[in-house]
Scaffold this motif. Structure first.
Motif, PDB file in Angstrom:
ATOM      1  N   LEU B 274      42.616  30.495  49.907  1.00 12.56           N
ATOM      2  CA  LEU B 274      42.885  29.605  48.777  1.00 12.56           C
ATOM      3  C   LEU B 274      41.651  29.699  47.871  1.00 12.56           C
ATOM      4  N   THR B 275      41.899  29.707  46.583  1.00 11.81           N
ATOM      5  CA  THR B 275      40.788  29.917  45.656  1.00 11.81           C
ATOM      6  C   THR B 275      39.707  28.852  45.825  1.00 11.81           C
ATOM      7  N   SER B 276      40.131  27.662  46.219  1.00  8.24           N
ATOM      8  CA  SER B 276      39.191  26.548  46.320  1.00  8.24           C
ATOM      9  C   SER B 276      38.069  26.818  47.317  1.00  8.24           C
ATOM     10  N   GLN B 277      38.278  27.737  48.275  1.00  8.63           N
ATOM     11  CA  GLN B 277      37.203  27.976  49.234  1.00  8.63           C
ATOM     12  C   GLN B 277      36.021  28.693  48.604  1.00  8.63           C
ATOM     13  N   PHE B 278      36.201  29.182  47.384  1.00 12.30           N
ATOM     14  CA  PHE B 278      35.113  29.871  46.685  1.00 12.30           C
ATOM     15  C   PHE B 278      34.576  29.059  45.512  1.00 12.30           C
ATOM     16  N   GLU B 279      34.773  27.748  45.578  1.00 14.64           N
ATOM     17  CA  GLU B 279      34.429  26.870  44.451  1.00 14.64           C
ATOM     18  C   GLU B 279      32.969  27.026  44.033  1.00 14.64           C
ATOM     19  N   VAL B 280      32.100  27.227  45.021  1.00 15.22           N
ATOM     20  CA  VAL B 280      30.675  27.357  44.709  1.00 15.22           C
ATOM     21  C   VAL B 280      30.416  28.598  43.841  1.00 15.22           C
ATOM     22  N   ASP B 281      31.338  29.553  43.880  1.00 17.73           N
ATOM     23  CA  ASP B 281      31.161  30.787  43.112  1.00 17.73           C
ATOM     24  C   ASP B 281      31.877  30.764  41.760  1.00 17.73           C
ATOM     25  N   TYR B 282      32.527  29.656  41.422  1.00 16.99           N
ATOM     26  CA  TYR B 282      33.307  29.624  40.167  1.00 16.99           C
ATOM     27  C   TYR B 282      32.472  30.017  38.934  1.00 16.99           C
ATOM     28  N   PRO B 283      31.277  29.447  38.757  1.00 20.25           N
ATOM     29  CA  PRO B 283      30.528  29.797  37.539  1.00 20.25           C
ATOM     30  C   PRO B 283      30.272  31.298  37.416  1.00 20.25           C
ATOM     31  N   GLU B 284      29.846  31.908  38.509  1.00 15.82           N
ATOM     32  CA  GLU B 284      29.572  33.357  38.505  1.00 15.82           C
ATOM     33  C   GLU B 284      30.856  34.142  38.237  1.00 15.82           C
ATOM     34  N   MET B 285      31.970  33.716  38.870  1.00 11.40           N
ATOM     35  CA  MET B 285      33.233  34.445  38.696  1.00 11.40           C
ATOM     36  C   MET B 285      33.754  34.278  37.266  1.00 11.40           C
ATOM     37  N   LEU B 286      33.612  33.064  36.704  1.00 15.72           N
ATOM     38  CA  LEU B 286      34.077  32.836  35.323  1.00 15.72           C
ATOM     39  C   LEU B 286      33.260  33.659  34.333  1.00 15.72           C
ATOM     40  N   GLU B 287      31.981  33.834  34.629  1.00 17.06           N
ATOM     41  CA  GLU B 287      31.156  34.662  33.750  1.00 17.06           C
ATOM     42  C   GLU B 287      31.668  36.102  33.750  1.00 17.06           C
ATOM     43  N   SER B 288      31.970  36.619  34.946  1.00 19.78           N
ATOM     44  CA  SER B 288      32.508  37.987  35.037  1.00 19.78           C
ATOM     45  C   SER B 288      33.850  38.088  34.321  1.00 19.78           C
ATOM     46  N   LEU B 289      34.705  37.088  34.513  1.00 14.40           N
ATOM     47  CA  LEU B 289      36.021  37.107  33.866  1.00 14.40           C
ATOM     48  C   LEU B 289      35.883  37.038  32.350  1.00 14.40           C
ATOM     49  N   SER B 290      34.971  36.186  31.870  1.00 12.56           N
ATOM     50  CA  SER B 290      34.774  36.054  30.421  1.00 12.56           C
ATOM     51  C   SER B 290      34.306  37.368  29.823  1.00 12.56           C
ATOM     52  N   LEU B 291      33.409  38.051  30.529  1.00 10.10           N
ATOM     53  CA  LEU B 291      32.910  39.333  30.044  1.00 10.10           C
ATOM     54  C   LEU B 291      34.050  40.350  29.964  1.00 10.10           C
ATOM     55  N   LEU B 292      34.839  40.462  31.037  1.00 14.11           N
ATOM     56  CA  LEU B 292      35.967  41.394  31.038  1.00 14.11           C
ATOM     57  C   LEU B 292      36.955  41.043  29.924  1.00 14.11           C
ATOM     58  N   HIS B 293      37.188  39.747  29.732  1.00 13.24           N
ATOM     59  CA  HIS B 293      38.119  39.309  28.687  1.00 13.24           C
ATOM     60  C   HIS B 293      37.593  39.665  27.306  1.00 13.24           C
ATOM     61  N   SER B 294      36.310  39.443  27.111  1.00 14.21           N
ATOM     62  CA  SER B 294      35.726  39.738  25.793  1.00 14.21           C
ATOM     63  C   SER B 294      35.731  41.238  25.513  1.00 14.21           C
ATOM     64  N   GLU B 295      35.724  42.031  26.570  1.00  8.49           N
ATOM     65  CA  GLU B 295      35.792  43.488  26.400  1.00  8.49           C
ATOM     66  C   GLU B 295      37.232  43.971  26.215  1.00  8.49           C
ATOM     67  N   GLY B 296      38.180  43.050  26.246  1.00 11.74           N
ATOM     68  CA  GLY B 296      39.584  43.420  26.061  1.00 11.74           C
ATOM     69  C   GLY B 296      40.213  44.073  27.271  1.00 11.74           C
ATOM     70  N   ARG B 297      39.617  43.846  28.467  1.00 13.02           N
ATOM     71  CA  ARG B 297      40.117  44.518  29.667  1.00 13.02           C
ATOM     72  C   ARG B 297      41.077  43.653  30.465  1.00 13.02           C
ATOM     73  N   LEU B 298      41.287  42.404  30.049  1.00 14.66           N
ATOM     74  CA  LEU B 298      42.218  41.525  30.766  1.00 14.66           C
ATOM     75  C   LEU B 298      43.302  41.043  29.819  1.00 14.66           C
ATOM     76  N   HIS B 299      44.449  41.666  29.938  1.00 20.51           N
ATOM     77  CA  HIS B 299      45.587  41.316  29.107  1.00 20.51           C
ATOM     78  C   HIS B 299      46.583  40.560  29.987  1.00 20.51           C
ATOM     79  N   LEU B 300      47.216  39.554  29.418  1.00 14.34           N
ATOM     80  CA  LEU B 300      48.189  38.807  30.229  1.00 14.34           C
ATOM     81  C   LEU B 300      49.328  38.323  29.343  1.00 14.34           C
ATOM     82  N   ARG B 301      50.530  38.758  29.662  1.00 17.30           N
ATOM     83  CA  ARG B 301      51.719  38.257  28.953  1.00 17.30           C
ATOM     84  C   ARG B 301      51.863  36.775  29.201  1.00 17.30           C
ATOM     85  N   GLU B 302      52.307  36.057  28.198  1.00 17.96           N
ATOM     86  CA  GLU B 302      52.540  34.623  28.378  1.00 17.96           C
ATOM     87  C   GLU B 302      54.008  34.299  28.111  1.00 17.96           C
TER      88      GLU B 302
END
Lengths: 333, 333
Positions: B274-302
């Motif tokens: 469950l994602t919640s078991q990695f809660e302590v890592d959320y800030p680091e993971m969000l930083e990585s996700l934000s970087l990938l998103h800003s580079e246009g590498r994460l596309h998601l249909r809505e």
């Protein structure tokens, strides 16, 4: 030229290996050439994994031709040497179930420190101890205060796993086949509780009664319904180390309850491991095992079979659950 | 006093939740007291996990009484505040499928940075992105050059997991339901291959054809026969991250092939998370996700559903596999 004997594979087992799948035959060993050494086998180990090693369809991919020497881990004395092995050294390796062999050194996994009883290199201070230690600490990462369940608890690996867990500050519960084995686990190996699975029709309930607070780590040598029952008792974030699956046929594993839903809800980790994947850690693990052994915290019953010619029957009996403890074949010790 | 509406649970689902298990009812929200804030829900998320959250026998133990508001992750605007939340902030939390709510701050998992589109906080830069990232990197530890298989690949989590794997230098193979979803995975999400499982009678063979060199990491949202087929294709030392088990009933998981023998031979690790078991890592993971998103590498249909009153039907449709991409409910955005 040295004259001796060896056990060879005569037919691929149907299901579990039987004594009749092997044969005791004369074997002549040549003089060691350049880079070789002549070894006299002192002790050989009988292990549950031997059923996999001699299968026509082994899951790990190595099929041994009929007529080859029965694969076995053994400890040997170096008798003549034309390589870096020193005459008189005790060495451990997969030398096979035989009296003599020629080694180029590549098949030697370890030279025993002086003063170590040779047969300990096949048990507590050998692959059995390493397997128990790796499963408990490297795979399942057992922590002090946790509850550890061990199946086939009176077997060599299970007995050591339980004692290593106790030494790490865990509460230890065993599962063994029959009242005698369960009693040995409690009185000789210091398990807090040992369930006699032959006496239980409801293994799920028996584990729950033994561990009302749930299981954090399951060290499993059995698989099948025993694994299923343990899974029902795992705590959140629990870890299962799969060390053996003696109750499951290799070629036809069959069906059982699905665990993926439970594993998601409880955030469980189930990991199958072979000790060899932790080879880089052997020196550190052996140091820990030696310390525990010197403190008298690792006791292991031994069953000594006299003569390599009796190894096939001993394997059949081991797989039938007839022994408690480490099964050793005395060859020239 | 603020007048609004909420979706409440009317009956426990038999099997998967149906729209008729919920009801859209008026709800009055009181003024915020000391330590409270009034939130206006902007967007809510429809997630496969909602089937577990509203079950009469949830595996994770929390049973929601009939009549309670449908649990949902949402992003809201702070409208009035008598605690540390600032008016105008966008906050993410399990606020439920409703128009307004009172928050004491404890239910807020995150305040979105200024400039982040609120709905991204429910998808790529929210729990979906975190789940995909955690499964791939924290659980399965995917390495560059490895082959990663993703099931439910056109779903929000699967689509992001595949793209995160590709960004990490992995070869990525998807499994999706139907030719349209498979095509989306290949063309929009950049999967190397995507298998249409509706078109395959032999999923084991289809995976083998797509990955003749075997699978190192399986990111599974499905369980059941899909998991079984993947297991047959795992490489030695492979890792399986169980993120979802949509094909398996919660209360009656049923039976399937035993995997313990295979797991031992191949030294596999299978981990439910469950994602919640990695809660302590959320800030680091969000930083990585934000970087990938800003580079246009994460596309998601809505898929945008208008109005919380339509959320129950949207959940039913999601669980029936009718959507590709992230399903969002627009409430006041």
């Amino acid at each position: 030229m040295t004259s001796g004997h060896a056990v060879v594979l005569r037919s691929y087992p149907e299901g579990l290996p039987r004594a009749t799948d092997f044969e005791w035959v004369p074997e002549t060993t040549s003089e060691p050439g350049d880079g070789q050494a002549l070894l006299r086998i002192l002790w050989a180990s009988i292990d549950p994994a031997m059923r996999t090693w001699h299968s026509a369809k082994p899951g790990r991919g190595v099929v041994r031709p009929l007529g080859t020497v029965m694969k076995a881990v053994a400890v040997a004395e170096v008798v003549e040497s034309r390589n870096s092995l020193r005459v008189g050294d005790h060495v451990v390796g997969s030398f096979g179930m035989r009296e003599w062999c020629i080694s180029d050194g590549a098949d030697v996994t370890r030279v025993l420190d002086a003063g170590i009883e040779p047969r300990l290199g096949l048990g507590t201070l050998g692959h059995i101890g390493l397997t128990a230690f790796a499963g408990l600490h490297k795979v399942a990462r057992a922590q002090a205060g946790e509850t550890v369940l061990v199946s086939s608890a009176a077997g060599a690996t299970g007995a050591l796993a339980g004692q290593i867990a106790a030494a790490a500050g865990c509460r230890v519960i065993g599962i063994a086949g029959g009242p005698d084995k369960a009693a040995i686990c409690r009185t000789e190996y210091g398990f807090d509780i040992c369930i006699d699975r032959h006496a239980e029709t409801d293994l799920v309930g028996a584990i729950r009664a033994a561990a009302p607070e749930g299981i954090d780590v399951f060290f499993d040598n059995v698989g099948g319904p025993t694994l299923d029952a343990a899974m029902q008792n795992m705590n959140a974030l629990g870890r299962v180390a799969i060390c053996g699956t003696i109750s499951v046929r290799s070629s036809e594993p069959g069906h059982g309850p699905r665990h993926e839903r439970l594993m998601l809800d409880k955030q469980l980790t189930v990991q199958g491991f072979l000790t060899s994947q932790f080879e880089v850690d052997y020196p550190e693990m052996l140091e820990s095992l030696s310390l525990l052994h010197s403190e008298g915290r690792l006791h292991l019953r031994e069953v000594v079979v006299e003569g390599a010619e009796n190894a096939p029957l001993a394997l059949e009996q081991l797989l039938a659950g007839e022994f408690a403890g480490k099964v050793l074949v005395r060859i020239a010790a």
